[in-house]
Design a protein around this motif. Structure first.
Motif, mmCIF file in Angstrom:
data_model
loop_
_atom_site.group_PDB
_atom_site.id
_atom_site.type_symbol
_atom_site.label_atom_id
_atom_site.label_comp_id
_atom_site.label_asym_id
_atom_site.label_seq_id
_atom_site.Cartn_x
_atom_site.Cartn_y
_atom_site.Cartn_z
ATOM 1 N N ASN A 28 4.095 66.490 23.884
ATOM 2 C CA ASN A 28 4.861 65.475 23.164
ATOM 3 C C ASN A 28 6.325 65.875 23.024
ATOM 4 O OD1 ASN A 28 2.665 63.825 22.917
ATOM 5 N ND2 ASN A 28 2.437 64.040 20.703
ATOM 6 N N ALA A 29 6.575 67.149 22.711
ATOM 7 C CA ALA A 29 7.952 67.606 22.552
ATOM 8 C C ALA A 29 8.725 67.479 23.853
ATOM 9 C CB ALA A 29 7.969 69.055 22.064
ATOM 10 N N ASN A 30 8.098 67.798 24.965
ATOM 11 C CA ASN A 30 8.767 67.662 26.256
ATOM 12 C C ASN A 30 9.118 66.213 26.553
ATOM 13 O OD1 ASN A 30 9.182 69.936 28.387
ATOM 14 N ND2 ASN A 30 7.388 70.588 27.195
ATOM 15 N N VAL A 31 8.191 65.313 26.259
ATOM 16 C CA VAL A 31 8.441 63.887 26.495
ATOM 17 C C VAL A 31 9.610 63.402 25.632
ATOM 18 C CG1 VAL A 31 7.489 61.558 26.200
ATOM 19 C CG2 VAL A 31 6.087 63.364 27.229
ATOM 20 N N LEU A 32 9.587 63.761 24.353
ATOM 21 C CA LEU A 32 10.637 63.305 23.436
ATOM 22 C C LEU A 32 11.985 63.937 23.783
ATOM 23 C CD1 LEU A 32 8.796 63.394 19.988
ATOM 24 C CD2 LEU A 32 8.992 61.508 21.606
ATOM 25 N N ALA A 33 11.987 65.235 24.086
ATOM 26 C CA ALA A 33 13.237 65.926 24.383
ATOM 27 C C ALA A 33 13.901 65.350 25.636
ATOM 28 C CB ALA A 33 12.983 67.421 24.549
ATOM 29 N N ARG A 34 13.095 65.083 26.656
ATOM 30 C CA ARG A 34 13.653 64.531 27.890
ATOM 31 C C ARG A 34 14.150 63.097 27.684
ATOM 32 N NH1 ARG A 34 12.185 67.622 32.478
ATOM 33 N NH2 ARG A 34 10.882 69.411 31.887
ATOM 34 N N TRP A 35 13.478 62.348 26.834
ATOM 35 C CA TRP A 35 13.921 60.986 26.547
ATOM 36 C C TRP A 35 15.222 61.008 25.745
ATOM 37 C CZ3 TRP A 35 14.621 58.095 22.033
ATOM 38 C CH2 TRP A 35 14.748 56.707 22.219
ATOM 39 N N LEU A 36 15.286 61.886 24.775
ATOM 40 C CA LEU A 36 16.457 61.938 23.901
ATOM 41 C C LEU A 36 17.719 62.395 24.637
ATOM 42 C CD1 LEU A 36 14.775 63.376 20.701
ATOM 43 C CD2 LEU A 36 16.124 61.264 20.781
ATOM 44 N N ARG A 37 17.584 63.325 25.580
ATOM 45 C CA ARG A 37 18.780 63.834 26.238
ATOM 46 C C ARG A 37 19.446 62.787 27.136
ATOM 47 N NH1 ARG A 37 16.742 68.109 30.914
ATOM 48 N NH2 ARG A 37 15.543 66.620 32.146
ATOM 49 N N GLU A 38 18.742 61.699 27.432
ATOM 50 C CA GLU A 38 19.312 60.615 28.231
ATOM 51 C C GLU A 38 19.978 59.542 27.375
ATOM 52 O OE1 GLU A 38 19.436 60.928 31.453
ATOM 53 O OE2 GLU A 38 18.263 62.798 31.322
ATOM 54 N N ARG A 39 19.884 59.669 26.075
ATOM 55 C CA ARG A 39 20.431 58.657 25.170
ATOM 56 C C ARG A 39 21.918 58.875 24.950
ATOM 57 N NH1 ARG A 39 17.331 54.230 23.752
ATOM 58 N NH2 ARG A 39 18.873 54.060 22.064
ATOM 59 N N ASP A 40 22.660 57.779 24.860
ATOM 60 C CA ASP A 40 24.095 57.869 24.636
ATOM 61 C C ASP A 40 24.425 58.421 23.247
ATOM 62 O OD1 ASP A 40 24.564 56.811 27.139
ATOM 63 O OD2 ASP A 40 24.749 54.743 26.416
#
Length: 286
Positions: A161-173
């Motif tokens: 879950n942390a990997n999924v969230l971290a990768r999603w968040l780093r693409e956010r403006d």
């Protein structure tokens, strides 16, 4: 280390130890400690990754430098647990962990562990615990033993879950940086990959420049991410952090406010939806 857990700095180093006449020196977690060790130095203590900012320390190097000067090494291994990192194999003398967190795993116990490397250390720790009156309750011990039975399964889900969230968040403006050693572009990734068998569910997020009121608006409306300090349970958590407040050996620089997230055991799509709504509130309130 300068990125040690806040209460360890404030309550132990600057409280209990200072009152007992013990002097504490903080060191840059990414640099050599050889030049800071003095004849009277007795112990080096740190955690890896560091609290709030998640820098990876070279545990083996620090241990070697300390041992060369006859100094004992103590490490807080709560983030990784013994399943993902075993400090004694990297030169650490004594390992401490908050069993309240992943070992308990259900946010319903207050407990800690001390793991030593010699019989002499065990006798010293045992005597001190007895002298201070430390006595964990039988119910607490039962709950920790219960948690150990599912630790590997839970950590696997926390990590995913942390990997999924971290990768999603780093693409956010809205996000300036994600602080998670398991990410390939994290500054400490190579050290993590060399020494650790996995990553837990705890990581940091540095937002871009947003006012305090906007961050509060984001946090107040979270539905699945509760605001709580004691991570390691089944639920997801999020709190604002202030890494630069206590630093003395280093300076913390971030483009904006920072958060600490714990990825719980919920469905990651539900967590992303909650985060997406939260970031929308952040932007709207700016």
């Amino acid at each position: 280390a300068d990125n040690i857990y806040g209460p360890t700095r404030v309550r132990v180093s600057e409280g209990l130890l200072a009152r007992s006449g013990v002097e504490v020196t903080y060191f840059d977690p990414l640099e050599s400690i050889t030049g800071l060790i003095r004849p009277e130095t007795k112990v080096v203590i740190f955690e890896s990754p560091g609290s709030l900012t998640f820098e990876m320390l070279d545990v083996a190097r620090i241990s070697t430098e300390a041992k060369a000067a006859g100094v004992m090494v103590v490490m807080d291994n709560t983030w990784a647990t013994p399943l993902f990192f075993q400090p004694l194999e990297h030169g650490v003398d004594i390992v401490i962990e908050a069993a309240t967190k992943y070992i308990g795993g259900h946010a319903d116990v207050m407990l800690g562990t001390i793991t030593v490397s010699t019989a002499e250390q065990f006798q010293t720790v045992k005597w001190t615990a007895n002298a201070l009156g430390n006595c964990p309750g039988p119910d607490d011990c039962y709950l920790a033993l219960r948690g150990l039975r599912t630790l590997s399964v839970r950590l696997e889900r926390h990590q995913r879950n942390a990997n999924v969230l971290a990768r999603w968040l780093r693409e956010r403006d809205e996000v300036g940086r994600v602080l998670y050693p398991a990410l390939p572009d994290d500054p400490g990734h190579e050290l993590w990959k060399r020494d650790f068998k996995g990553a837990s569910g705890l990581f940091g997020v540095v937002l871009n420049a947003y006012p305090k009121k906007a961050v509060a608006k984001m946090l107040d409306g979270m539905e699945l991410f509760a605001m709580g300090a004691s991570w390691g349970g089944y639920e997801s958590l999020m709190i604002p952090t202030h890494p630069g407040k206590n630093r003395t050996a280093t300076k913390w620089r971030g483009p904006g406010p920072s958060l600490r997230l714990h990825a719980g055991l919920e469905d990651p799509d539900d967590l992303i939806e909650d985060l997406e709504k939260g970031l929308a509130r952040l932007t709207k309130a700016s």
